[in-house]
Scaffold this motif. Structure first.
Motif, PDB file in Angstrom:
ATOM      1  N   LEU A  85      -9.578  -6.594  -3.500  1.00  0.00           N
ATOM      2  CA  LEU A  85      -9.542  -5.575  -4.941  1.00  0.00           C
ATOM      3  C   LEU A  85      -7.941  -5.121  -4.301  1.00  0.00           C
ATOM      4  O   LEU A  85      -6.488  -5.605  -5.146  1.00  0.00           O
ATOM      5  N   PHE A  86      -7.262  -4.863  -3.352  1.00  0.00           N
ATOM      6  CA  PHE A  86      -5.931  -4.448  -2.842  1.00  0.00           C
ATOM      7  C   PHE A  86      -5.486  -5.579  -2.249  1.00  0.00           C
ATOM      8  O   PHE A  86      -4.072  -5.600  -3.028  1.00  0.00           O
ATOM      9  N   VAL A  87      -5.896  -6.478  -1.642  1.00  0.00           N
ATOM     10  CA  VAL A  87      -5.257  -8.204  -2.001  1.00  0.00           C
ATOM     11  C   VAL A  87      -4.611  -8.978  -2.905  1.00  0.00           C
ATOM     12  O   VAL A  87      -2.977  -9.121  -3.919  1.00  0.00           O
ATOM     13  N   LEU A  88      -5.394  -8.577  -4.463  1.00  0.00           N
ATOM     14  CA  LEU A  88      -5.521  -9.287  -5.650  1.00  0.00           C
ATOM     15  C   LEU A  88      -4.430  -7.802  -6.240  1.00  0.00           C
ATOM     16  O   LEU A  88      -3.925  -8.974  -7.190  1.00  0.00           O
ATOM     17  N   ARG A  89      -4.231  -7.207  -6.252  1.00  0.00           N
ATOM     18  CA  ARG A  89      -3.268  -5.759  -7.162  1.00  0.00           C
ATOM     19  C   ARG A  89      -2.144  -6.457  -6.536  1.00  0.00           C
ATOM     20  O   ARG A  89      -0.967  -6.389  -7.320  1.00  0.00           O
ATOM     21  N   HIS A  90      -1.862  -7.387  -5.907  1.00  0.00           N
ATOM     22  CA  HIS A  90      -0.488  -7.217  -5.220  1.00  0.00           C
ATOM     23  C   HIS A  90       0.151  -8.807  -5.522  1.00  0.00           C
ATOM     24  O   HIS A  90       1.026  -9.317  -4.656  1.00  0.00           O
ATOM     25  N   THR A  91      -1.153  -9.178  -5.899  1.00  0.00           N
ATOM     26  CA  THR A  91      -0.817 -10.986  -6.079  1.00  0.00           C
ATOM     27  C   THR A  91       0.141 -11.781  -6.933  1.00  0.00           C
ATOM     28  O   THR A  91       0.374 -12.650  -7.501  1.00  0.00           O
ATOM     29  N   GLY A  92      -0.822 -11.076  -8.174  1.00  0.00           N
ATOM     30  CA  GLY A  92      -0.023 -11.210  -9.789  1.00  0.00           C
ATOM     31  C   GLY A  92      -1.261 -12.106 -10.574  1.00  0.00           C
ATOM     32  O   GLY A  92      -0.900 -12.799 -11.297  1.00  0.00           O
ATOM     33  N   ILE A  93      -1.959 -12.814  -9.597  1.00  0.00           N
ATOM     34  CA  ILE A  93      -3.026 -14.251  -9.766  1.00  0.00           C
ATOM     35  C   ILE A  93      -4.073 -13.079 -11.113  1.00  0.00           C
ATOM     36  O   ILE A  93      -4.443 -14.035 -11.534  1.00  0.00           O
ATOM     37  N   LEU A  94      -4.404 -11.849 -11.035  1.00  0.00           N
ATOM     38  CA  LEU A  94      -5.545 -10.997 -12.181  1.00  0.00           C
ATOM     39  C   LEU A  94      -3.868 -10.582 -13.649  1.00  0.00           C
ATOM     40  O   LEU A  94      -4.777 -11.483 -15.118  1.00  0.00           O
ATOM     41  N   GLU A  95      -3.051 -10.982 -13.754  1.00  0.00           N
ATOM     42  CA  GLU A  95      -1.912 -10.658 -14.278  1.00  0.00           C
ATOM     43  C   GLU A  95      -2.102 -11.814 -15.379  1.00  0.00           C
ATOM     44  O   GLU A  95      -1.835 -12.292 -16.409  1.00  0.00           O
TER      45      GLU A  95
END
Length: 313
Positions: free
Chosen positions: A14-24
């Motif tokens: 989740l920490f990496v996902l927060r910084h990738t923009g993939i979820l957005e």
């Protein structure tokens, strides 16, 4: 609707996902909630010595809808009547940490921990590891002196003599091993599987299935990226430490990520058996408010979707 996702460095995915923009790209209306910035809450039940922060904020305004943690927090939440449901689990993280002492401590095995001060991040997977280790040698929680330590600072407390044993995890263990000879009392492997896990509220899963599916797919994509380029992922953690005024080794973080499994899997009977055993031991040692049945937190369609999303990555 705005979907709130709780994150912190200890759940690497989740920490990496927060910084990738993939979820957005899948869910534009996302609010990221840094667990480290939420005010702490005392346990609401004096019988329960385990912190309840993760499950409390899952149900409170200003908290989050989805969270990823280690092994113990959903057990605590269920014991406090929180209607949490599992999303999925990682593979075993048996290389991530272990119970150690200084080599010259005179402590030869877990059986020698009677009356000793043992440092753990209380309420995390470390509580479960220690409890399993004690039970294996016929000791109970009351036979030791548990000391709540920070995941990283616990190593300094071990070296300085404030604690006698420590459940350490990488990359924090790397720093201590470089300068201090340690003895491993208990390996994680052979004791329990120690996965990362993700969970949510039942009402969120029932009312927002498409949003939950999008989060699962984004996590699978992000985790696959970590596996392809762990050094790039490690940089997010180093940058975070440095923004907070600390120092961190990119090499140590890369090594830590390379040693961890990524990708979300459906919960299994073996995992649920481990969770139930932990819940029963926590209860018998006075650390849970009431008995629970962890299989009450299983929603079949979530597991089916997680398996499908995993196979398409």
């Amino acid at each position: 609707m705005t979907v709130r996702v709780g994150y912190f460095p200890h759940n690497n995915s989740l920490f990496v996902l927060r910084h990738t923009g993939i979820l957005e790209r899948r869910l534009p209306d996302i609010e990221w909630v840094d667990l480290r910035e939420l005010p702490s809450k005392p346990s609401v039940d004096p019988v329960n010595a385990l912190p309840t922060l993760h499950s409390d904020w899952l149900f409170d305004d200003g908290g989050y809808d989805v969270i990823g943690t280690g092994f113990t927090p959903p057990i605590t939440g269920l014991a406090h009547g929180r209607d949490v449901v599992y999303i999925g689990i990682s593979g075993p993280r048996v290389e991530n940490g272990r119970l150690v002492v200084k080599a010259d401590s005179g402590i030869e095995s877990a059986a020698d921990l009677r009356g000793k001060r043992v440092g753990i991040a209380h309420g995390s997977w470390q509580t479960t590891l220690l409890l399993f280790a004690l039970d294996r040698v016929g000791l109970t929680w009351s036979d030791i002196v548990p000391v709540d330590t920070d995941v990283r600072e616990g190593g300094a407390e071990l070296v300085g003599g404030a604690i006698d044993a420590w459940v350490g995890a990488y990359p924090g263990l790397t720093e201590i091993e470089a300068d201090t000879e340690l003895r491993t009392l208990v390996e994680t492997e052979g004791l329990f599987s120690h996965p990362s896990l993700w969970f949510t509220r039942r009402d969120f899963a029932e009312n927002n299935p498409e949003q939950l599916r999008a989060i699962i797919e984004a996590l699978q994509e992000s985790d696959e990226r970590i596996e392809r380029n762990p050094r790039a992922a490690a940089q997010y953690f180093v940058d975070d430490v440095e923004r907070r005024g600390g120092t961190a080794s990119l090499d140590a973080w890369e090594a830590a990520l390379r040693g961890r499994p990524f990708g979300i899997n459906p919960v299994t009977d073996e995992f649920l058996d481990e969770q139930q055993r932990a819940a029963d031991l926590l209860l018998s040692n006075g650390l849970l408010a009431r008995p629970i049945q962890v299989r009450d937190a299983v929603v079949p369609w979530i597991g089916e979707f997680v398996g499908t999303a995993r196979s398409t990555v």
